[in-house]
Design a protein around this motif. Structure first.
Motif, mmCIF file in Angstrom:
data_model
loop_
_atom_site.group_PDB
_atom_site.id
_atom_site.type_symbol
_atom_site.label_atom_id
_atom_site.label_comp_id
_atom_site.label_asym_id
_atom_site.label_seq_id
_atom_site.Cartn_x
_atom_site.Cartn_y
_atom_site.Cartn_z
ATOM 1 N N GLU A 174 0.914 -1.425 0.207
ATOM 2 C CA GLU A 174 -0.098 -0.006 -0.089
ATOM 3 C C GLU A 174 0.850 1.242 -0.011
ATOM 4 O OE1 GLU A 174 -3.273 0.121 -0.366
ATOM 5 O OE2 GLU A 174 -3.387 -2.094 -0.588
ATOM 6 N N SER A 175 1.865 1.065 0.900
ATOM 7 C CA SER A 175 2.747 2.394 0.907
ATOM 8 C C SER A 175 3.473 2.646 -0.538
ATOM 9 C CB SER A 175 3.718 2.175 2.123
ATOM 10 O OG SER A 175 2.956 2.155 3.215
ATOM 11 N N SER A 176 3.916 1.705 -1.042
ATOM 12 C CA SER A 176 4.565 1.464 -2.299
ATOM 13 C C SER A 176 3.577 2.118 -3.378
ATOM 14 C CB SER A 176 5.121 0.303 -2.893
ATOM 15 O OG SER A 176 5.910 -0.513 -1.965
ATOM 16 N N ILE A 177 2.381 1.763 -3.422
ATOM 17 C CA ILE A 177 1.569 2.473 -4.727
ATOM 18 C C ILE A 177 1.249 3.910 -3.916
ATOM 19 C CG2 ILE A 177 -0.897 2.228 -5.349
ATOM 20 C CD1 ILE A 177 -0.630 -0.613 -4.866
ATOM 21 N N LEU A 178 1.217 4.293 -3.033
ATOM 22 C CA LEU A 178 1.109 5.624 -2.508
ATOM 23 C C LEU A 178 2.092 6.607 -3.039
ATOM 24 C CD1 LEU A 178 -0.384 5.383 1.168
ATOM 25 C CD2 LEU A 178 -1.587 6.129 -0.690
ATOM 26 N N ASN A 179 3.392 6.218 -3.248
ATOM 27 C CA ASN A 179 4.410 6.848 -3.652
ATOM 28 C C ASN A 179 4.095 7.738 -5.036
ATOM 29 O OD1 ASN A 179 6.570 6.757 -1.930
ATOM 30 N ND2 ASN A 179 6.704 4.784 -2.205
ATOM 31 N N LEU A 180 3.428 6.801 -5.756
ATOM 32 C CA LEU A 180 2.936 7.222 -7.201
ATOM 33 C C LEU A 180 2.026 8.066 -7.261
ATOM 34 C CD1 LEU A 180 2.976 3.563 -8.935
ATOM 35 C CD2 LEU A 180 4.758 5.392 -9.206
ATOM 36 N N GLN A 181 1.052 8.436 -6.216
ATOM 37 C CA GLN A 181 -0.046 9.355 -6.159
ATOM 38 C C GLN A 181 0.554 10.842 -5.305
ATOM 39 O OE1 GLN A 181 -2.633 6.901 -3.769
ATOM 40 N NE2 GLN A 181 -3.184 5.700 -5.606
ATOM 41 N N THR A 182 1.953 10.946 -5.260
ATOM 42 C CA THR A 182 2.145 12.294 -4.593
ATOM 43 C C THR A 182 2.825 13.094 -5.726
ATOM 44 O OG1 THR A 182 4.587 11.407 -4.590
ATOM 45 C CG2 THR A 182 3.091 10.767 -2.731
ATOM 46 N N ASP A 183 3.250 14.376 -5.448
ATOM 47 C CA ASP A 183 3.833 15.119 -6.440
ATOM 48 C C ASP A 183 5.338 15.236 -6.530
ATOM 49 O OD1 ASP A 183 1.294 16.037 -7.505
ATOM 50 O OD2 ASP A 183 1.239 17.679 -5.998
ATOM 51 N N SER A 184 5.894 14.295 -5.705
ATOM 52 C CA SER A 184 7.291 14.314 -5.527
ATOM 53 C C SER A 184 8.029 13.915 -6.845
ATOM 54 C CB SER A 184 7.663 13.238 -4.318
ATOM 55 O OG SER A 184 9.353 12.964 -4.419
ATOM 56 N N LYS A 185 9.145 14.663 -6.969
ATOM 57 C CA LYS A 185 10.018 14.251 -8.239
ATOM 58 C C LYS A 185 10.525 12.932 -8.030
ATOM 59 C CE LYS A 185 11.322 19.183 -9.142
ATOM 60 N NZ LYS A 185 12.367 20.098 -9.157
ATOM 61 N N TYR B 247 11.810 1.285 -5.606
ATOM 62 C CA TYR B 247 12.658 0.944 -4.567
ATOM 63 C C TYR B 247 11.770 0.127 -3.461
ATOM 64 C CZ TYR B 247 15.314 0.992 -0.224
ATOM 65 O OH TYR B 247 15.881 0.827 1.074
ATOM 66 N N SER B 248 10.609 0.578 -3.157
ATOM 67 C CA SER B 248 9.741 -0.078 -2.410
ATOM 68 C C SER B 248 9.292 -1.483 -2.665
ATOM 69 C CB SER B 248 8.503 0.855 -1.918
ATOM 70 O OG SER B 248 9.140 1.949 -1.462
ATOM 71 N N LEU B 249 8.909 -1.611 -3.984
ATOM 72 C CA LEU B 249 8.500 -2.904 -4.512
ATOM 73 C C LEU B 249 9.801 -3.842 -4.401
ATOM 74 C CD1 LEU B 249 6.185 -2.910 -7.500
ATOM 75 C CD2 LEU B 249 5.690 -3.305 -5.199
ATOM 76 N N ARG B 250 11.096 -3.171 -4.747
ATOM 77 C CA ARG B 250 12.366 -4.262 -4.762
ATOM 78 C C ARG B 250 12.512 -4.862 -3.369
ATOM 79 N NH1 ARG B 250 17.855 -3.114 -4.962
ATOM 80 N NH2 ARG B 250 17.613 -1.891 -2.930
ATOM 81 N N GLU B 251 12.357 -3.838 -2.395
ATOM 82 C CA GLU B 251 12.160 -4.250 -0.699
ATOM 83 C C GLU B 251 11.087 -5.388 -0.652
ATOM 84 O OE1 GLU B 251 14.576 -3.268 1.716
ATOM 85 O OE2 GLU B 251 15.609 -3.497 -0.277
ATOM 86 N N LEU B 252 10.023 -5.100 -1.288
ATOM 87 C CA LEU B 252 8.856 -5.981 -0.938
ATOM 88 C C LEU B 252 9.257 -7.443 -1.556
ATOM 89 C CD1 LEU B 252 5.975 -6.577 -0.077
ATOM 90 C CD2 LEU B 252 5.037 -5.672 -2.107
ATOM 91 N N SER B 253 9.890 -7.309 -2.735
ATOM 92 C CA SER B 253 10.571 -8.696 -3.294
ATOM 93 C C SER B 253 11.292 -9.543 -2.327
ATOM 94 C CB SER B 253 10.935 -8.524 -4.806
ATOM 95 O OG SER B 253 12.091 -7.745 -4.618
ATOM 96 N N ARG B 254 12.083 -8.622 -1.962
ATOM 97 C CA ARG B 254 13.107 -9.202 -0.793
ATOM 98 C C ARG B 254 12.601 -9.987 0.250
ATOM 99 N NH1 ARG B 254 16.131 -7.418 3.607
ATOM 100 N NH2 ARG B 254 15.027 -5.380 3.484
ATOM 101 N N HIS B 255 11.469 -8.916 0.939
ATOM 102 C CA HIS B 255 10.797 -9.717 2.297
ATOM 103 C C HIS B 255 9.951 -11.044 1.729
ATOM 104 C CE1 HIS B 255 11.646 -6.531 5.189
ATOM 105 N NE2 HIS B 255 11.705 -5.763 4.215
ATOM 106 N N PHE B 256 9.390 -10.748 0.537
ATOM 107 C CA PHE B 256 8.421 -11.792 0.117
ATOM 108 C C PHE B 256 9.310 -13.064 -0.025
ATOM 109 C CE2 PHE B 256 6.758 -14.309 -3.408
ATOM 110 C CZ PHE B 256 5.233 -14.685 -3.005
ATOM 111 N N LEU B 257 10.573 -12.909 -0.816
ATOM 112 C CA LEU B 257 11.405 -14.219 -0.918
ATOM 113 C C LEU B 257 11.783 -14.789 0.445
ATOM 114 C CD1 LEU B 257 12.318 -16.034 -3.227
ATOM 115 C CD2 LEU B 257 14.332 -14.311 -3.428
ATOM 116 N N LYS B 258 12.364 -13.939 1.230
ATOM 117 C CA LYS B 258 12.920 -14.201 2.439
ATOM 118 C C LYS B 258 11.835 -15.134 3.274
ATOM 119 C CE LYS B 258 15.774 -13.173 6.237
ATOM 120 N NZ LYS B 258 16.662 -12.174 6.820
#
Length: 279
Positions: A23-34, A42-53
């Protein structure tokens, strides 16, 4: 686009932390941040690491007979070793090739998973071509990353399901029924005498894949002949006999041989539900 991604992954992800990170990863896309795209990648990459572990804990990898410590560093495990355990548990390649799929098929699946992770890694670094990019490019690259993440998770889970189902399909319920034929202590207190007449396993499924044993949970029905009173009491009409069916749950380990059908089950736990007798 995001909702479909969220729905697919919420079925696959294994705990609340992983779902919250999604959820937090998706929220990143809904901001105005550059940095919105970079933070998403980066968040999804980290999620893949936690999922795999979570699918391949350190201790279980370390206890697998195929483990070679590719990193050469104590208590550090390579991505390839985690992928291997996530797919096949502690089962050796030669066992899988003998019973389920070829080494070539297995290698192809592992490469597909690795390629998906590489796409996730590619966009975690902040460069001119990924920083403050246009809305259209955010959508295009985000879609690429989301599809790669789905392929990564689904390939692992679907391959593991194929392996488990193939093993289950090749096991006969009869080998478990035979192992249970002499077990009936839970019924001792119900009558003067009892005899187990039949054991019927309705379903069983694998709960853990190890290098030398497979752990299995089985459920079904046992039929008992219960006798109240002695044989003499029954001949005189003072006793009683009745056939009664009880549901059961049993846990086995299956000691692996070269051939699944020759593998020997051992009962770890066996519980008969006799509550129907008191209703």
């Amino acid at each position: 686009m995001y909702e479909e991604f969220r729905l697919k992954l919420n079925i696959i992800l294994l705990d609340d932390f992983q779902k919250e990170l999604l959820e937090s990863s998706i929220l990143n896309l809904q901001t105005d941040s550059k940095l919105r795209f970079n933070n998403f990648a980066y968040s999804l990459r980290e999620l893949s690491r936690h999922f795999l572990k979570s699918l391949a804990p350190d201790e279980l990898i370390n206890n697998s007979v195929w483990f070679k410590n590719e990193t050469k560093i104590k208590n550090k495990y390579s991505r390839g070793e985690r992928i291997k355990y996530a797919i096949q548990g502690g089962l050796e390649d030669r066992f899988l090739e003998r019973e389920i799929m070829t080494i070539q098929e297995l290698s192809s699946i592992k490469k597909k998973i690795t390629d998906s992770i590489e796409i996730l890694n590619k966009y975690t670094h902040i460069n001119n071509n990924t920083f403050n990019i246009s809305e259209q490019l955010v959508k295009e690259l985000s879609n690429l990353i989301m599809n790669s993440f789905i392929e990564f998770t689904e390939t692992i889970t679907n391959t593991r399901k194929i392996i488990i189902k193939s093993i289950e399909d090749n096991l006969s319920a009869q080998i478990f029924e035979k192992a249970m034929c002499d077990i009936s202590e839970d019924v001792d207190i119900l009558a003067t005498h009892h005899w187990m007449e039949e054991v019927h396993i309705d379903r069983f499924h694998i709960t853990e894949l190890n290098s030398r044993v497979i752990k299995i949970k089985a459920e079904g029905i046992t039929e008992f002949l219960l006798q109240w009173g002695s044989d003499g009491d029954n001949r005189r009409g003072d006793g009683h006999q009745s056939n009664i069916f009880f549901p059961f749950t049993a846990y086995f380990t299956l000691q692996l041989c070269k051939n699944l059908n020759n593998s020997k089950p051992e009962i770890l736990d066996y519980n008969i539900d006799t509550s129907s007798l008191y209703e």
